[in-house]
Enzyme design. Structure first.
Site, mmCIF file in Angstrom:
data_model
loop_
_atom_site.group_PDB
_atom_site.id
_atom_site.type_symbol
_atom_site.label_atom_id
_atom_site.label_comp_id
_atom_site.label_asym_id
_atom_site.label_seq_id
_atom_site.Cartn_x
_atom_site.Cartn_y
_atom_site.Cartn_z
ATOM 1 N N ASN A 92 64.988 32.516 65.706
ATOM 2 C CA ASN A 92 64.606 31.851 64.457
ATOM 3 C C ASN A 92 64.947 32.811 63.321
ATOM 4 O OD1 ASN A 92 63.394 30.603 62.308
ATOM 5 N ND2 ASN A 92 61.374 30.403 63.266
ATOM 6 N N ARG A 121 66.965 27.905 66.000
ATOM 7 C CA ARG A 121 66.332 26.967 65.086
ATOM 8 C C ARG A 121 67.269 26.777 63.891
ATOM 9 N NH1 ARG A 121 61.423 27.813 60.882
ATOM 10 N NH2 ARG A 121 61.339 25.635 60.262
ATOM 11 N N HIS A 180 60.105 20.445 60.016
ATOM 12 C CA HIS A 180 59.080 20.794 61.018
ATOM 13 C C HIS A 180 59.136 19.846 62.217
ATOM 14 C CE1 HIS A 180 56.254 22.672 57.755
ATOM 15 N NE2 HIS A 180 56.954 23.628 58.353
ATOM 16 N N ARG A 218 54.541 26.010 47.394
ATOM 17 C CA ARG A 218 55.294 24.835 46.936
ATOM 18 C C ARG A 218 54.350 23.762 46.391
ATOM 19 N NH1 ARG A 218 58.267 24.483 52.352
ATOM 20 N NH2 ARG A 218 59.756 26.178 52.217
ATOM 21 N N GLU A 251 56.984 25.895 68.802
ATOM 22 C CA GLU A 251 58.353 25.464 68.519
ATOM 23 C C GLU A 251 59.349 26.220 69.392
ATOM 24 O OE1 GLU A 251 56.991 26.222 64.499
ATOM 25 O OE2 GLU A 251 58.432 24.733 63.822
#
Ligand code: ADP
Length: 400
Positions: free
Chosen positions: A7, A90, A179, A240, A383
Protein backbone atom coordinates in the site's frame (compact mmCIF):
# COMPACT_ATOMS: atom_id res chain seq x y z
CA UNK A 1 2.12 -19.14 -2.28
CA UNK A 2 3.75 -16.10 -0.67
CA UNK A 3 1.93 -12.87 -1.53
CA UNK A 4 3.37 -9.46 -0.70
CA UNK A 5 0.70 -6.77 -0.24
CA UNK A 6 1.82 -3.21 -0.91
CA UNK A 7 0.00 0.00 0.00
CA UNK A 8 2.09 2.89 -1.33
CA UNK A 9 1.17 6.42 -0.20
CA UNK A 10 2.82 9.79 -0.77
CA UNK A 11 5.51 9.37 1.88
CA UNK A 12 5.06 5.80 3.11
CA UNK A 13 4.81 2.20 1.97
CA UNK A 14 2.90 -0.22 4.19
CA UNK A 15 3.35 -3.92 3.49
CA UNK A 16 2.34 -7.40 4.64
CA UNK A 17 3.68 -10.74 3.54
CA UNK A 18 1.02 -13.49 3.44
CA UNK A 19 1.21 -17.22 3.14
CA UNK A 20 -1.74 -18.16 0.94
CA UNK A 21 -4.30 -19.67 0.80
CA UNK A 22 -4.20 -19.95 4.62
CA UNK A 23 -3.88 -16.13 4.81
CA UNK A 24 -1.26 -16.34 7.56
CA UNK A 25 0.64 -13.08 8.03
CA UNK A 26 4.37 -13.90 7.92
CA UNK A 27 5.58 -10.32 8.36
CA UNK A 28 4.20 -6.80 8.33
CA UNK A 29 5.75 -3.39 8.36
CA UNK A 30 6.10 0.06 6.90
CA UNK A 31 8.60 2.58 5.67
CA UNK A 32 7.54 6.03 6.83
CA UNK A 33 8.73 9.52 5.91
CA UNK A 34 10.15 8.53 2.52
CA UNK A 35 12.12 11.44 1.04
CA UNK A 36 12.85 12.98 4.44
CA UNK A 37 16.10 12.85 6.39
CA UNK A 38 14.82 10.57 9.12
CA UNK A 39 12.99 7.81 7.25
CA UNK A 40 12.19 4.68 9.22
CA UNK A 41 11.41 1.05 8.47
CA UNK A 42 9.66 -1.01 11.12
CA UNK A 43 8.83 -4.67 10.65
CA UNK A 44 7.36 -7.37 12.85
CA UNK A 45 7.61 -11.06 12.09
CA UNK A 46 6.13 -13.25 14.80
CA UNK A 47 7.73 -11.98 18.00
CA UNK A 48 10.75 -10.52 16.17
CA UNK A 49 10.90 -6.82 15.39
CA UNK A 50 13.28 -5.02 13.10
CA UNK A 51 13.78 -1.26 12.71
CA UNK A 52 16.06 0.69 10.43
CA UNK A 53 16.51 4.43 10.33
CA UNK A 54 18.22 6.75 7.87
CA UNK A 55 17.53 8.69 4.70
CA UNK A 56 15.37 6.86 2.15
CA UNK A 57 15.35 8.97 -1.02
CA UNK A 58 12.36 7.53 -2.86
CA UNK A 59 9.92 4.62 -3.24
CA UNK A 60 12.50 2.54 -5.19
CA UNK A 61 14.87 2.75 -2.25
CA UNK A 62 12.06 2.05 0.19
CA UNK A 63 11.11 -1.07 -1.77
CA UNK A 64 14.73 -2.25 -1.75
CA UNK A 65 14.81 -1.73 2.03
CA UNK A 66 11.57 -3.70 2.50
CA UNK A 67 12.85 -6.65 0.47
CA UNK A 68 16.12 -6.60 2.38
CA UNK A 69 14.18 -6.65 5.67
CA UNK A 70 12.00 -9.56 4.51
CA UNK A 71 15.05 -11.76 3.87
CA UNK A 72 17.11 -10.45 6.81
CA UNK A 73 18.70 -13.00 9.19
CA UNK A 74 17.59 -10.76 12.03
CA UNK A 75 13.83 -10.53 11.99
CA UNK A 76 13.19 -11.54 8.37
CA UNK A 77 10.45 -13.92 7.24
CA UNK A 78 11.85 -15.70 4.16
CA UNK A 79 15.20 -16.99 2.90
CA UNK A 80 15.04 -15.75 -0.66
CA UNK A 81 13.08 -13.15 -2.64
CA UNK A 82 12.29 -15.85 -5.19
CA UNK A 83 9.76 -17.13 -2.63
CA UNK A 84 7.58 -14.07 -3.29
CA UNK A 85 5.46 -15.36 -6.14
CA UNK A 86 2.97 -12.49 -6.31
CA UNK A 87 2.53 -8.89 -5.26
CA UNK A 88 -0.89 -7.31 -4.63
CA UNK A 89 -1.07 -3.52 -4.89
CA UNK A 90 -3.68 -1.20 -3.50
CA UNK A 91 -4.66 1.25 -6.24
CA UNK A 92 -7.10 4.00 -5.35
CA UNK A 93 -8.75 4.94 -8.66
CA UNK A 94 -9.69 2.47 -11.36
CA UNK A 95 -12.17 4.74 -13.14
CA UNK A 96 -14.95 2.91 -14.98
CA UNK A 97 -12.53 0.44 -16.44
CA UNK A 98 -11.89 -1.89 -13.50
CA UNK A 99 -14.77 -3.70 -11.87
CA UNK A 100 -12.50 -6.07 -9.99
CA UNK A 101 -8.86 -6.81 -9.23
CA UNK A 102 -6.65 -7.51 -12.22
CA UNK A 103 -3.24 -8.79 -13.27
CA UNK A 104 -1.00 -5.81 -14.07
CA UNK A 105 0.38 -5.39 -17.57
CA UNK A 106 1.43 -2.33 -19.55
CA UNK A 107 -2.19 -1.59 -20.56
CA UNK A 108 -3.29 -1.63 -16.90
CA UNK A 109 -0.43 0.67 -15.97
CA UNK A 110 -1.44 3.07 -18.75
CA UNK A 111 -5.02 3.13 -17.40
CA UNK A 112 -3.90 3.73 -13.82
CA UNK A 113 -1.78 6.56 -15.18
CA UNK A 114 -4.79 7.97 -17.02
CA UNK A 115 -6.77 8.09 -13.76
CA UNK A 116 -4.05 10.10 -11.98
CA UNK A 117 -5.91 13.33 -12.71
CA UNK A 118 -8.98 11.90 -10.92
CA UNK A 119 -6.93 10.87 -7.87
CA UNK A 120 -3.85 13.09 -7.89
CA UNK A 121 -3.20 12.52 -4.18
CA UNK A 122 -3.15 8.73 -4.52
CA UNK A 123 -2.74 7.11 -7.95
CA UNK A 124 0.72 8.56 -8.73
CA UNK A 125 2.09 7.06 -5.49
CA UNK A 126 0.37 3.72 -6.13
CA UNK A 127 2.01 3.69 -9.58
CA UNK A 128 5.46 4.40 -8.16
CA UNK A 129 4.94 1.43 -5.81
CA UNK A 130 3.96 -0.82 -8.73
CA UNK A 131 6.97 0.24 -10.80
CA UNK A 132 9.35 -0.25 -7.87
CA UNK A 133 7.96 -3.74 -7.20
CA UNK A 134 8.23 -4.66 -10.89
CA UNK A 135 11.89 -3.59 -10.94
CA UNK A 136 12.83 -5.37 -7.76
CA UNK A 137 10.72 -8.51 -8.26
CA UNK A 138 10.67 -8.95 -12.05
CA UNK A 139 9.54 -12.57 -11.89
CA UNK A 140 6.59 -12.02 -9.55
CA UNK A 141 2.98 -11.63 -10.73
CA UNK A 142 1.73 -8.12 -9.98
CA UNK A 143 -1.97 -7.59 -9.24
CA UNK A 144 -3.87 -4.32 -8.81
CA UNK A 145 -6.79 -4.09 -6.37
CA UNK A 146 -8.85 -0.93 -6.82
CA UNK A 147 -10.62 1.04 -4.11
CA UNK A 148 -13.28 1.89 -6.68
CA UNK A 149 -13.98 -1.67 -7.93
CA UNK A 150 -16.57 -2.77 -5.33
CA UNK A 151 -18.67 0.27 -6.23
CA UNK A 152 -18.80 -0.62 -9.94
CA UNK A 153 -22.32 -2.03 -9.30
CA UNK A 154 -23.76 1.35 -8.26
CA UNK A 155 -26.64 2.16 -10.65
CA UNK A 156 -26.68 5.19 -12.91
CA UNK A 157 -29.36 6.88 -10.83
CA UNK A 158 -26.93 6.94 -7.88
CA UNK A 159 -23.67 7.62 -9.70
CA UNK A 160 -24.73 10.46 -12.01
CA UNK A 161 -24.48 14.04 -10.80
CA UNK A 162 -27.10 16.57 -11.89
CA UNK A 163 -24.58 18.34 -14.10
CA UNK A 164 -24.83 18.75 -17.89
CA UNK A 165 -24.71 15.19 -19.28
CA UNK A 166 -21.87 16.14 -21.64
CA UNK A 167 -19.53 16.40 -18.64
CA UNK A 168 -20.04 12.71 -18.05
CA UNK A 169 -19.58 11.92 -21.74
CA UNK A 170 -16.47 14.08 -22.11
CA UNK A 171 -14.71 13.71 -18.76
CA UNK A 172 -16.47 10.74 -17.14
CA UNK A 173 -17.45 12.96 -14.21
CA UNK A 174 -19.59 10.73 -11.95
CA UNK A 175 -19.57 9.11 -8.52
CA UNK A 176 -16.95 6.36 -8.25
CA UNK A 177 -16.60 5.83 -4.50
CA UNK A 178 -13.57 4.60 -2.57
CA UNK A 179 -12.61 2.34 0.38
CA UNK A 180 -14.25 -0.40 -1.72
CA UNK A 181 -11.91 -3.14 -0.51
CA UNK A 182 -12.86 -2.31 3.08
CA UNK A 183 -16.61 -2.06 2.39
CA UNK A 184 -16.52 -5.38 0.54
CA UNK A 185 -14.49 -7.09 3.28
CA UNK A 186 -16.83 -6.02 6.09
CA UNK A 187 -19.97 -6.69 4.03
CA UNK A 188 -18.79 -10.28 3.36
CA UNK A 189 -17.77 -10.76 6.98
CA UNK A 190 -21.15 -9.39 8.13
CA UNK A 191 -22.88 -12.02 6.00
CA UNK A 192 -20.78 -14.71 7.72
CA UNK A 193 -21.54 -13.35 11.20
CA UNK A 194 -25.26 -13.22 10.37
CA UNK A 195 -25.07 -16.76 8.91
CA UNK A 196 -26.47 -15.49 5.60
CA UNK A 197 -25.30 -15.83 2.00
CA UNK A 198 -22.93 -13.13 0.78
CA UNK A 199 -25.44 -12.09 -1.89
CA UNK A 200 -28.39 -12.15 0.52
CA UNK A 201 -27.45 -9.40 2.96
CA UNK A 202 -28.48 -5.75 2.95
CA UNK A 203 -26.01 -3.79 5.05
CA UNK A 204 -24.97 -0.21 5.64
CA UNK A 205 -21.19 -0.21 5.98
CA UNK A 206 -19.60 2.72 7.85
CA UNK A 207 -15.82 3.12 7.45
CA UNK A 208 -14.57 5.78 9.88
CA UNK A 209 -10.80 6.29 9.75
CA UNK A 210 -8.86 9.36 8.74
CA UNK A 211 -10.84 9.14 5.54
CA UNK A 212 -14.50 8.26 6.11
CA UNK A 213 -17.12 6.78 3.82
CA UNK A 214 -20.30 4.74 3.86
CA UNK A 215 -21.88 2.29 1.45
CA UNK A 216 -25.39 0.97 0.95
CA UNK A 217 -24.93 -2.71 0.14
CA UNK A 218 -27.96 -4.45 -1.35
CA UNK A 219 -27.79 -8.24 -1.63
CA UNK A 220 -24.03 -8.08 -1.27
CA UNK A 221 -23.52 -5.41 -3.94
CA UNK A 222 -22.70 -1.75 -3.45
CA UNK A 223 -25.64 0.36 -4.69
CA UNK A 224 -24.58 3.73 -3.30
CA UNK A 225 -21.65 5.26 -1.48
CA UNK A 226 -20.82 8.60 0.07
CA UNK A 227 -17.52 9.45 -1.65
CA UNK A 228 -17.79 10.69 -5.23
CA UNK A 229 -15.56 11.55 -8.16
CA UNK A 230 -12.85 12.00 -5.52
CA UNK A 231 -12.68 11.04 -1.82
CA UNK A 232 -13.78 14.56 -0.79
CA UNK A 233 -17.54 14.03 -0.86
CA UNK A 234 -19.77 12.65 1.86
CA UNK A 235 -18.91 12.32 5.53
CA UNK A 236 -16.90 14.75 7.64
CA UNK A 237 -13.32 13.39 7.77
CA UNK A 238 -10.08 14.11 9.63
CA UNK A 239 -9.15 17.01 7.36
CA UNK A 240 -11.75 16.86 4.54
CA UNK A 241 -15.03 18.73 4.36
CA UNK A 242 -17.33 16.02 3.08
CA UNK A 243 -20.60 17.43 1.66
CA UNK A 244 -20.98 21.18 1.49
CA UNK A 245 -22.50 23.77 -0.82
CA UNK A 246 -20.13 24.07 -3.81
CA UNK A 247 -21.14 27.73 -4.16
CA UNK A 248 -18.89 28.35 -1.12
CA UNK A 249 -16.00 27.79 -3.52
CA UNK A 250 -17.26 30.46 -5.95
CA UNK A 251 -17.69 32.82 -3.03
CA UNK A 252 -14.15 32.21 -1.80
CA UNK A 253 -12.77 32.47 -5.36
CA UNK A 254 -14.39 35.91 -5.50
CA UNK A 255 -12.54 36.73 -2.28
CA UNK A 256 -9.22 35.86 -3.93
CA UNK A 257 -8.65 32.17 -3.15
CA UNK A 258 -7.04 30.32 -6.07
CA UNK A 259 -7.69 26.68 -7.05
CA UNK A 260 -4.67 25.36 -5.20
CA UNK A 261 -5.66 27.11 -1.99
CA UNK A 262 -9.24 25.87 -2.29
CA UNK A 263 -8.01 22.33 -2.85
CA UNK A 264 -5.79 22.48 0.23
CA UNK A 265 -8.59 24.09 2.24
CA UNK A 266 -11.09 21.35 1.40
CA UNK A 267 -8.76 18.32 1.57
CA UNK A 268 -6.21 19.25 4.23
CA UNK A 269 -7.56 22.00 6.48
CA UNK A 270 -11.24 21.16 6.99
CA UNK A 271 -13.16 18.35 8.66
CA UNK A 272 -12.44 17.58 12.32
CA UNK A 273 -9.26 19.68 12.15
CA UNK A 274 -10.97 22.67 10.57
CA UNK A 275 -13.91 22.75 12.97
CA UNK A 276 -11.93 22.11 16.16
CA UNK A 277 -8.94 24.21 15.10
CA UNK A 278 -6.82 21.74 17.08
CA UNK A 279 -6.69 18.17 15.77
CA UNK A 280 -7.82 15.75 13.09
CA UNK A 281 -7.46 12.85 15.52
CA UNK A 282 -10.63 11.59 17.20
CA UNK A 283 -8.71 10.45 20.32
CA UNK A 284 -7.36 13.96 20.89
CA UNK A 285 -10.75 15.51 20.26
CA UNK A 286 -12.37 13.15 22.78
CA UNK A 287 -9.86 14.24 25.43
CA UNK A 288 -10.23 17.94 24.57
CA UNK A 289 -14.01 17.71 24.64
CA UNK A 290 -13.89 16.02 28.06
CA UNK A 291 -11.82 18.98 29.29
CA UNK A 292 -14.56 21.37 28.15
CA UNK A 293 -13.26 22.40 24.69
CA UNK A 294 -16.52 23.35 22.98
CA UNK A 295 -15.08 23.43 19.44
CA UNK A 296 -13.70 19.89 19.84
CA UNK A 297 -17.17 18.82 21.04
CA UNK A 298 -18.78 20.57 18.06
CA UNK A 299 -16.43 18.76 15.65
CA UNK A 300 -17.42 15.39 17.17
CA UNK A 301 -21.12 16.31 17.10
CA UNK A 302 -21.05 17.38 13.43
CA UNK A 303 -19.05 14.25 12.52
CA UNK A 304 -21.62 11.95 14.17
CA UNK A 305 -24.64 13.88 12.88
CA UNK A 306 -23.45 13.47 9.28
CA UNK A 307 -23.06 9.70 9.65
CA UNK A 308 -26.50 9.46 11.22
CA UNK A 309 -28.01 11.41 8.34
CA UNK A 310 -26.44 9.00 5.83
CA UNK A 311 -27.73 5.99 7.78
CA UNK A 312 -31.22 7.41 7.33
CA UNK A 313 -30.57 7.98 3.63
CA UNK A 314 -29.27 4.47 3.06
CA UNK A 315 -32.10 2.91 5.06
CA UNK A 316 -34.36 4.60 2.48
CA UNK A 317 -32.21 3.27 -0.39
CA UNK A 318 -32.19 -0.35 0.84
CA UNK A 319 -35.26 -2.55 1.08
CA UNK A 320 -34.72 -3.51 4.72
CA UNK A 321 -31.41 -3.43 6.59
CA UNK A 322 -29.94 -6.56 8.17
CA UNK A 323 -27.01 -4.74 9.78
CA UNK A 324 -25.16 -1.50 10.22
CA UNK A 325 -21.43 -2.26 10.26
CA UNK A 326 -18.81 -0.03 11.88
CA UNK A 327 -15.16 -0.27 10.86
CA UNK A 328 -11.97 1.86 10.52
CA UNK A 329 -9.91 3.30 13.40
CA UNK A 330 -12.82 5.30 14.83
CA UNK A 331 -15.60 2.84 14.00
CA UNK A 332 -13.70 -0.05 15.59
CA UNK A 333 -12.40 1.73 18.67
CA UNK A 334 -14.81 4.44 19.74
CA UNK A 335 -17.96 3.25 21.54
CA UNK A 336 -18.76 6.92 22.26
CA UNK A 337 -18.91 7.81 18.57
CA UNK A 338 -20.97 4.68 17.74
CA UNK A 339 -23.41 5.45 20.56
CA UNK A 340 -23.81 9.07 19.48
CA UNK A 341 -24.45 8.06 15.85
CA UNK A 342 -26.98 5.34 16.65
CA UNK A 343 -28.80 6.92 19.61
CA UNK A 344 -32.50 7.44 18.86
CA UNK A 345 -32.56 5.34 15.69
CA UNK A 346 -34.98 2.75 17.10
CA UNK A 347 -37.67 3.86 14.64
CA UNK A 348 -35.30 2.61 11.89
CA UNK A 349 -34.91 -0.68 13.76
CA UNK A 350 -31.41 0.18 14.99
CA UNK A 351 -30.95 -0.18 18.75
CA UNK A 352 -27.51 -0.28 20.38
CA UNK A 353 -26.98 -2.06 23.71
CA UNK A 354 -24.94 0.34 25.87
CA UNK A 355 -23.01 -2.39 27.72
CA UNK A 356 -22.18 -4.46 24.64
CA UNK A 357 -21.12 -1.32 22.79
CA UNK A 358 -18.85 -0.14 25.62
CA UNK A 359 -17.13 -3.52 25.69
CA UNK A 360 -16.44 -3.72 21.94
CA UNK A 361 -13.11 -2.01 21.32
CA UNK A 362 -10.92 -3.27 18.50
CA UNK A 363 -12.73 -6.60 18.40
CA UNK A 364 -15.50 -8.15 16.35
CA UNK A 365 -19.11 -8.61 17.39
CA UNK A 366 -22.71 -7.48 17.57
CA UNK A 367 -23.47 -4.52 19.85
CA UNK A 368 -27.21 -4.28 19.21
CA UNK A 369 -29.91 -5.19 21.73
CA UNK A 370 -31.63 -8.57 21.37
CA UNK A 371 -34.76 -6.81 20.13
CA UNK A 372 -33.05 -4.57 17.56
CA UNK A 373 -34.39 -5.29 14.04
CA UNK A 374 -30.97 -4.66 12.50
CA UNK A 375 -27.72 -5.94 13.98
CA UNK A 376 -25.11 -3.31 14.77
CA UNK A 377 -21.79 -4.98 14.01
CA UNK A 378 -18.25 -3.89 14.76
CA UNK A 379 -15.85 -5.54 12.30
CA UNK A 380 -12.15 -4.59 12.21
CA UNK A 381 -11.38 -4.08 8.53
CA UNK A 382 -8.64 -6.06 6.83
CA UNK A 383 -7.98 -4.59 3.41
CA UNK A 384 -4.57 -6.27 3.20
CA UNK A 385 -6.09 -9.72 3.64
CA UNK A 386 -8.70 -8.94 0.99
CA UNK A 387 -5.94 -7.84 -1.42
CA UNK A 388 -3.91 -10.98 -0.65
CA UNK A 389 -6.97 -13.16 -1.32
CA UNK A 390 -7.79 -11.41 -4.60
CA UNK A 391 -4.16 -11.71 -5.70
CA UNK A 392 -4.04 -15.40 -4.85
CA UNK A 393 -7.36 -16.06 -6.59
CA UNK A 394 -6.25 -14.31 -9.79
CA UNK A 395 -2.79 -15.86 -9.92
CA UNK A 396 -3.93 -19.39 -9.04
CA UNK A 397 -6.94 -19.18 -11.36
CA UNK A 398 -9.40 -19.82 -8.53
CA UNK A 399 -11.33 -16.58 -9.05
CA UNK A 400 -15.01 -16.81 -8.10
P1 ADP B 1 -6.50 5.55 8.18
O1 ADP B 1 -7.72 6.06 7.47
O2 ADP B 1 -5.32 6.47 8.07
O3 ADP B 1 -6.19 4.09 7.92
P2 ADP B 1 -7.42 4.65 10.78
O4 ADP B 1 -8.45 3.73 10.22
O5 ADP B 1 -6.28 4.06 11.52
O6 ADP B 1 -6.89 5.67 9.71
O7 ADP B 1 -8.19 5.66 11.75
C1 ADP B 1 -7.57 6.75 12.33
C2 ADP B 1 -8.58 7.41 13.27
O8 ADP B 1 -8.99 6.45 14.25
C3 ADP B 1 -8.00 8.60 14.02
O9 ADP B 1 -8.95 9.66 14.04
C4 ADP B 1 -7.85 8.04 15.43
O10 ADP B 1 -7.97 9.03 16.41
C5 ADP B 1 -9.02 7.09 15.51
N1 ADP B 1 -8.88 6.17 16.63
C6 ADP B 1 -7.98 5.18 16.81
N2 ADP B 1 -8.14 4.62 18.04
C7 ADP B 1 -9.16 5.28 18.64
C8 ADP B 1 -9.81 5.18 19.90
N3 ADP B 1 -9.43 4.29 20.79
N4 ADP B 1 -10.84 6.05 20.15
C9 ADP B 1 -11.21 6.96 19.26
N5 ADP B 1 -10.65 7.10 18.04
C10 ADP B 1 -9.64 6.27 17.73
Amino acid sequence: MKVLVINAGSSSIKYQLYDMPQANVLAKGSVERIGEEASKLSQTCGDKTLTKEGHVADHEEAMAMILEALVSDQGGAIKSLAEIESVGHRVVHGGEEFTGSTLIDEAVIASVEKFCDLAPLHNPHNLVGIRAAMHKLPNANQVACFDTAFHATIPEVAYMYALPYELYETYRIRRYGFHGTSHRYVARRAAELLAMGKYDVNVITVHLGNGCSMAAVSQGRSVDTSMGLTPLEGLVMGTRTGDFDPAILFYLADKGYDIKQLNTLCNKKSGLLGISGKSNDMRNLGKLAAQGDTRAQLAIDIFCYRVRKYIGTYAAVLDGVHAVVFTGGIGENSPEVRAKICGGLTSLGIDVDAGRNRGMIGSEGNVSTDTSRAAVLVIPTNEEQAIAKDTYAIVSGTEQ
